[in-house]
Write a protein that holds these residues in place. Sequence first.
Motif, PDB file in Angstrom:
ATOM      1  N   ILE A 460       0.871  -1.181   0.000  1.00 33.60           N
ATOM      2  CA  ILE A 460       0.000   0.000   0.000  1.00 33.60           C
ATOM      3  C   ILE A 460       0.903   1.225   0.000  1.00 33.60           C
ATOM      4  CG2 ILE A 460      -1.929   1.187   1.129  1.00 33.60           C
ATOM      5  CD1 ILE A 460      -1.310  -2.212   2.399  1.00 33.60           C
ATOM      6  N   PRO A 461       1.365   1.668  -1.165  1.00 27.28           N
ATOM      7  CA  PRO A 461       2.385   2.722  -1.243  1.00 27.28           C
ATOM      8  C   PRO A 461       2.031   4.027  -0.543  1.00 27.28           C
ATOM      9  CG  PRO A 461       2.162   1.629  -3.357  1.00 27.28           C
ATOM     10  CD  PRO A 461       1.061   1.106  -2.488  1.00 27.28           C
ATOM     11  N   THR A 462       0.749   4.393  -0.506  1.00 22.37           N
ATOM     12  CA  THR A 462       0.386   5.678   0.101  1.00 22.37           C
ATOM     13  C   THR A 462      -0.105   5.521   1.537  1.00 22.37           C
ATOM     14  OG1 THR A 462      -1.903   5.628  -0.703  1.00 22.37           O
ATOM     15  CG2 THR A 462      -0.232   6.575  -2.157  1.00 22.37           C
ATOM     16  N   MET A 463       0.204   4.372   2.146  1.00 24.96           N
ATOM     17  CA  MET A 463      -0.198   4.136   3.535  1.00 24.96           C
ATOM     18  C   MET A 463       0.289   5.274   4.430  1.00 24.96           C
ATOM     19  SD  MET A 463       0.720   0.810   5.872  1.00 24.96           S
ATOM     20  CE  MET A 463       2.394   1.364   6.232  1.00 24.96           C
ATOM     21  N   GLY A 464      -0.616   5.822   5.228  1.00 22.09           N
ATOM     22  CA  GLY A 464      -0.256   6.913   6.131  1.00 22.09           C
ATOM     23  C   GLY A 464      -0.294   8.284   5.495  1.00 22.09           C
ATOM     24  N   GLU A 465      -0.554   8.351   4.190  1.00 18.96           N
ATOM     25  CA  GLU A 465      -0.621   9.625   3.486  1.00 18.96           C
ATOM     26  C   GLU A 465      -2.069   9.952   3.122  1.00 18.96           C
ATOM     27  OE1 GLU A 465       1.933   9.378   0.100  1.00 18.96           O
ATOM     28  OE2 GLU A 465       3.563   8.423   1.228  1.00 18.96           O
ATOM     29  N   THR A 466      -2.323  11.203   2.783  1.00 21.27           N
ATOM     30  CA  THR A 466      -3.648  11.605   2.329  1.00 21.27           C
ATOM     31  C   THR A 466      -3.546  12.053   0.879  1.00 21.27           C
ATOM     32  OG1 THR A 466      -3.235  13.780   3.316  1.00 21.27           O
ATOM     33  CG2 THR A 466      -4.579  12.233   4.585  1.00 21.27           C
TER      34      THR A 466
END
Length: 489
Positions: A460-466
Amino acid sequence: MTETVDVVLIGGGIMSATLGTLLREVQPDWKIVAYERLSDVAQESSNPWNNAGTGHAALCELNYMPQTDGPLDPAKAIGINEQFQQSRQFWSNLIARGVLDEPSTFINSTPHMTFVRGEKDVAYLKARYEVLKKEPLFAGIEYSEDSRVINQWAPLLMQKRRKGEPFAATRVPSGTDVDFGALTHQLFDHLASTGARVYTDHEVRSLKRQQDGTWLIKYRQTIGRTPGEIKARFVFVGAGGWALKLLQNSGIPEIKGYGVFPIGGQFLKTSNPAVVAQHKAKVYSQASVGAPPMSVPHLDARVVEGESSLLFGPFATFSPKFLKNGSLLDIVSQVRPHNLGPMLRVALANPDLITYLLGELVKTHAKKVDGLRTFMPTAKDEDWTLIQAGQRAQVMKKDPKKGGILQFGTEVIASEDGSIAGLLGASPGASTAVPIMLGLLKRCFPEQYAGWEPALRELIPTMGETLNDDPDAAEKSMSATASALSLTA
């Protein structure tokens, strides 16, 4: 001597399958065992005919951005969409790794639409569109009050519609239809191929904490009723409505004050090729007065095992069972001194819901098709048959101000030490299973989580990002997953 394993998953649905897959990726040496009481996995809420198959991204569901006296707030809609993007990334990377089959076996492009009638709802939908069109995750949303345009989007909505009636629609081409049953089967097949043991026809009967911190799980085979037991260092209860009963049985204090209210559903279904060919979208509208958000009416294009069909509903039904294959005593057996007060408060505070359910229960087949005609004026009774959908167990919980509230959505209940956790609630659970299970990993495995993050970020490359805060990143992520999942947008 009783065997001890690292993880026991209770319930053969999308939540257990997702959690098991994540754990297998970050901790491949752990022993994982799953138990399902029915003869196959994905037979309750994850079964494709027990849910609407909507890839919930708040593209068409008005309850994620309700009408208020003040300005419309897109925060919840954006949050749901952010979560679904994580699911898309996870599935995309599992396809690349050969874990999942061809994308069309479980996900297909299906535009998501909203259709409303009446001046008030038209004004609201236009205002919602004006807010969402500025948000990167909702790029491409279209709005129209023109019957010719809406007819191009979804002809069944416009045929023989009464002239002079105010109506409007929005459309997002990037919507999806998801067969969560097929997805669940593929994930469990992968787990089994990597050494996890998946037992069907095994019903977990009790959970007891041991002095060494492990959990003793006692089960019974449903065929022959042979008992057995196993110990686990971590237990996940993903058993739908029965999660409440098992968490109560475990004795963890965190479950105190919780109850669930079961709501069943039915859909009208048609496989008539002449009708199905004219509708290639999922079209949602406003809920009836008193209806729970999960009962928002919608006319859906579905693809299950390669077969195209249309569903309309849901029509609420009532059963005291917490699962479609549950017990008639479920609703009574959940009662405890600590949750009786909150549940009574919920009953007193929701008379509209009771009235709505009673009205739904007395509807005939003809009346249900009449409801369909608000969407599809040309609907014929003989083209549509009723199918029974799954049971949804809506969360009831303590509330410091109201005493008790009926909560929609999902909630993870975990013990203080993180050795046991379970999931209560319903929609949009399946669509957001990945972020829900990521949150569970962080909560229940705080010591290991930091070491797991690199492997999780590969999935999940954008984990923790918005994503919504970065238009370029949002466009890049959605394009990449659309390509990987063979979606049109």
